[in-house]
Motif scaffolding. Structure first.
Motif: not given
Length: 144
Positions: A120-124
């Motif tokens: 899981s990843c949520d990185s700009p």
């Protein structure tokens, strides 16, 4: 005679207290819970196996028609390749051995499974936005 009976009763009671045969109302103390890692040596490959095995299990059963031996008897031989993708996922190629026949336990087929693991990843910063996912990309029968 009465004194001997009294002494023997007193000795019996003292013996019971001394040997702890009486029921105690004190509950047993709980055992200390130790972290798993203190008792076992775990390698990165063990962690990878725990993550990808359920996806491979389903695919092996699908490939071999739901034969009982194939679903429970397959074994990982080795990780052949791991590739990091620019979408923050990993493609792993793994050689496995699958029982070829339910009635002959020592006959194995060798297969190659390609699995994609997407943490899981949520990185700009690294440009990714997806949840955790494990999927089988490719399944090849090397030998039967």
């Amino acid at each position: 005679m009465r004194i001997i009976k009294k002494i023997s009763v007193i000795l019996a009671i003292l013996l019971l207290f001394d040997t702890n045969y009486l029921v105690s109302a004190k509950p047993p103390e709980p055992k200390e819970i130790k972290p798993y890692a203190e008792d076992w040596y775990v390698t990165p490959e063990d962690i990878i196996q725990d993550i990808i095995f359920p996806a491979i299990d389903k695919r092996v059963i699908k490939e071999y028609g739901g034969k009982e031996a194939s679903g429970f008897g397959w074994q990982q031989r080795k990780i052949v390749n791991i590739v990091y993708n620019n979408n923050h996922s990993y493609d792993m190629s793994i050689k496995i051995m699958v029982p070829n026949n339910n009635y002959k336990p020592f006959e194995y087929a060798q297969d190659l499974v390609k699995v994609r693991v997407s943490p899981s990843c949520d990185s700009p910063k690294i440009g990714c936005s997806h949840g955790f996912n494990v999927e089988v990309l490719d399944y090849k029968h090397i030998s039967e």
